[in-house]
Enzyme design. Structure first.
Site, mmCIF file in Angstrom:
data_model
loop_
_atom_site.group_PDB
_atom_site.id
_atom_site.type_symbol
_atom_site.label_atom_id
_atom_site.label_comp_id
_atom_site.label_asym_id
_atom_site.label_seq_id
_atom_site.Cartn_x
_atom_site.Cartn_y
_atom_site.Cartn_z
ATOM 1 N N GLY A 14 0.836 -1.200 0.000
ATOM 2 C CA GLY A 14 0.000 0.000 0.000
ATOM 3 C C GLY A 14 0.870 1.249 0.000
ATOM 4 O O GLY A 14 2.068 1.197 -0.345
ATOM 5 N N GLU A 71 -12.489 19.066 5.051
ATOM 6 C CA GLU A 71 -13.210 17.929 5.638
ATOM 7 C C GLU A 71 -13.463 18.208 7.104
ATOM 8 O O GLU A 71 -12.844 19.100 7.699
ATOM 9 C CB GLU A 71 -12.386 16.648 5.483
ATOM 10 N N HIS A 114 -17.274 4.527 11.123
ATOM 11 C CA HIS A 114 -18.013 5.425 10.241
ATOM 12 C C HIS A 114 -19.489 5.204 10.536
ATOM 13 O O HIS A 114 -19.929 4.056 10.642
ATOM 14 C CB HIS A 114 -17.688 5.092 8.784
ATOM 15 N N ARG A 163 -19.503 12.791 13.645
ATOM 16 C CA ARG A 163 -19.473 11.379 13.285
ATOM 17 C C ARG A 163 -19.602 10.413 14.486
ATOM 18 O O ARG A 163 -20.397 9.482 14.460
ATOM 19 C CB ARG A 163 -18.106 11.181 12.640
ATOM 20 N N HIS A 178 -13.763 1.671 10.615
ATOM 21 C CA HIS A 178 -13.227 2.417 9.479
ATOM 22 C C HIS A 178 -11.707 2.586 9.543
ATOM 23 O O HIS A 178 -11.047 2.607 8.525
ATOM 24 C CB HIS A 178 -13.899 3.797 9.451
ATOM 25 N N ARG A 207 -8.487 9.709 14.847
ATOM 26 C CA ARG A 207 -7.773 10.187 13.658
ATOM 27 C C ARG A 207 -8.492 11.363 13.009
ATOM 28 O O ARG A 207 -9.705 11.319 12.801
ATOM 29 C CB ARG A 207 -7.689 9.047 12.652
#
Ligand SMILES: Cc1cc2nc3c(=O)[nH]c(=O)nc-3n(C[C@H](O)[C@H](O)[C@H](O)COP(=O)(O)OP(=O)(O)OC[C@H]3O[C@@H](n4cnc5c(N)ncnc54)[C@H](O)[C@@H]3O)c2cc1C
Length: 526
Positions: free
Chosen positions: A13, A112, A236, A283, A344, A379
């Site tokens: 990744g 965001e 999430h 959230r 998430h 995070r």
């Protein structure tokens, strides 16, 4: 079979490939992935990467936003280091050809949740895919990088596996299962970098890829490294509830544009009872409210309903979601969407310093597998790809700088299969896997209590013996490798959660609802 590299990287990744590209000028690098090269979380990232790139924004503001999200548990020196290195990391990606969106000749920055300024570079809503393609392409073209898909690491190799037995704790590579040839191979190197991503698949619902089973965390733990902050799992709030499609996110913009959350049993809208911002609450509050409705009423899901809006508006704003769900028989312009919160992001992991060094000599780690001090108790959106880029590069630099001090691998004993047979009951693995994910979801999820955590711990302890027996008697398979790691990681999450006697960031327990004055990391020592 034995293969030797200068440096071995586990994971293809953003973190693993960044490390590989930064080493390849001077070293022969092997990069292994347990499936296809692009199957990690990096390719799935939608939003983008955070960096201070515009006048009016500042490093201090990015640091502050990161620390606010992390509920004071972040390591300030690490946050400052990563935030300061971000613009350079973006430049490196641009040089590799990542086509970040532009506007008026400058990078287009979005904003965001949790960010006080526009600072997210992106490639439409498929940033991760573009980054992954660029890194993979550059790695494939480099003569010093060997990319090895379908090679699942089993365990790290230390002096204990050497023909000249030693207890130095230094890591010399790993044993890995070659899925194509169906055999275990010995891969050795002077330095090994874990870039295996998170552990989201410990939960029934997760947006993480199928391979996010915490392999790197479990391997490092077994090799004697400290693991930290595993209780901080980010959820999430709205993932599609569907028996076939398990990780499809329903963007928070659906709530932003007027989608309402209702309880299928009562038909009532429930968010106003939890927060005055209702569906627009942050959230974690929305995730907790949904979790409470589901647990209290024994539901499988709640409804997210945008059908009250004009059909044209819905199709225009959410074309991808509309098409995807229509394909599953749900017309979102006429009916509600069944949703559940889903795991998430894994904030905790293998403890590393600013150079990506772990506790074991010769072993480095970068990306979601680590607890670097960047995220703290939660995070901040779009800081995680950034962490991969910064720590992948830092690990490579440190390996190069300390090359002469890294021990060349000694002769290693081969994998011993003399006392195991082929499994005759693969169903056992599926059964235990399902059990773990279900009790982690029900007992170690968004809202916790000590009683639920203890229940989960008893189940882990019971399954541990079964998995151990299975592992001792049968030949390894990719599923068995993952199951063993998943159980290890579940245990680490539960133990971390049990040891935190407060609610902070993502860890919320009804038994200790207050946040303590002093912020301390949870550190598990093998
Ligand atoms: C749906 C979604 C959206 C996201 N959006 C964003 C975003 O907008 N911005 C952002 O910053 N972050 C985002 N994230 C988080 C971010 O994508 C990840 O944190 C990051 O990509 C992790 O990168 P990594 O290199 O650490 O691991 P990954 O990209 O997950 O790669 C892990 C690699 O390790 C390999 N591996 C694992 N175990 C083994 C083993 N035993 N043997 C061999 N190989 C192994 C895998 O095959 C894979 O190649 C998102 C995550 C998800 C799931």
């Amino acid at each position: 079979m034995n293969r030797e590299f200068d440096v071995l990287i586990v994971g293809s990744g953003a973190a693993g490939l960044t490390a590989a590209l930064n080493l390849a000028e001077t070293r022969k690098v092997g990069v292994i992935a347990k499936g296809a090269l692009g199957e990690g979380a990096s390719g799935l990232a939608q939003g983008g990467i955070a960096a201070v790139l515009e006048e009016g924004d500042s490093f201090e503001a990015h640091v502050k936003d990161t620390m606010v999200a992390g509920a004071g548990l972040n390591d300030r020196a690490v946050v400052e280091h990563v935030v300061g290195a971000a613009p350079r990391a973006i430049e490196r990606l641009i040089a590799l050809g990542v086509p970040f969106a532009e506007e008026g000749g400058a990078l287009h920055l979005t904003r965001e949740g949790g960010h006080s300024h526009r600072r997210i570079v992106h490639v439409a809503d498929a940033t991760g895919w573009a980054v992954q393609q660029a890194l993979e392409g550059a790695a494939a073209r480099h003569k010093n990088i060997t990319l090895i898909p379908d090679m699942a690491a089993i365990d790290l190799i230390s002096g204990r596996h050497a023909e000249s037995f030693s207890t130095s704790g230094a890591i010399h590579g790993l044993y890995a299962y070659n899925r194509k040839k169906k055999r275990v191979e010995t891969l050795t190197a002077r330095a090994t970098v874990l870039a295996t991503g998170g552990a989201g698949r410990a939960y029934l619902y997760s947006t993480a890829p199928r391979g996010a089973t915490g392999d790197g965390i479990a391997m490092a733990w077994r090799a004697g490294c400290r693991i930290s902050n595993m209780e901080f799992m980010q959820f999430h709030p709205t993932c599609l509830y569907n028996l076939q499609v398990k990780n499809f996110l329903i963007t928070e913009a659906v709530r932003g544009e007027g989608g309402l959350l209702t309880n299928p049993r009562t038909g009532e809208r429930f968010m106003p009872a939890y927060d005055k911002r209702a569906e627009l609450a942050p959230r974690d509050i929305v995730a907790r409210a949904i979790d409470n409705e589901i647990k209290r009423d024994g539901l499988d899901f709640v409804w997210l309903d945008i059908s009250g809006k004009d059909a044209e508006f819905v199709r225009g704003h959410f074309p991808n979601i509309y098409e995807k769900l229509l394909g599953l028989g749900i017309d979102i312009t006429r009916e509600p969407i069944p949703v559940v919160p889903a795991q998430h992001y894994t904030c905790g992991g293998v403890m590393v310093d600013l150079c990506g060094r772990t506790d074991a000599p010769g072993l480095y780690a970068a990306g979601e597998v680590t607890q670097s001090g960047l995220h703290g108790a939660n995070r901040l959106a779009s800081n995680s790809l950034l962490e991969c880029l910064v720590f992948g590069e830092a690990a490579a630099r440190d390996i190069n700088e300390h090359w002469d001090g890294l021990a060349p691998p000694p002769a290693i004993r081969g994998w011993d299969e003399s006392r195991v047979a082929d499994s005759d009951e693969e169903v056992v693995i599926q059964q235990i896997w399902g059990e773990i994910r279900r009790f982690m979801w029900n007992f170690v999820g968004i809202v916790r209590t000590t009683k639920r955590l203890e229940r989960a711990k008893r189940r882990v302890d019971m399954l541990r013996q079964e998995v151990h027996d299975y592992y001792a008697h049968f030949r390894v398979t990719p599923d068995l490798i993952e199951l063993r790691n998943l159980l290890e990681v579940a245990d680490l999450i539960i133990r971390s959660a049990l040891s935190r006697h407060e609610s902070r960031g993502l860890h919320y327990t009804l038994d200790f609802p207050e946040t303590l004055d002093e912020a301390c990391d949870t550190v598990l020592v093998p």
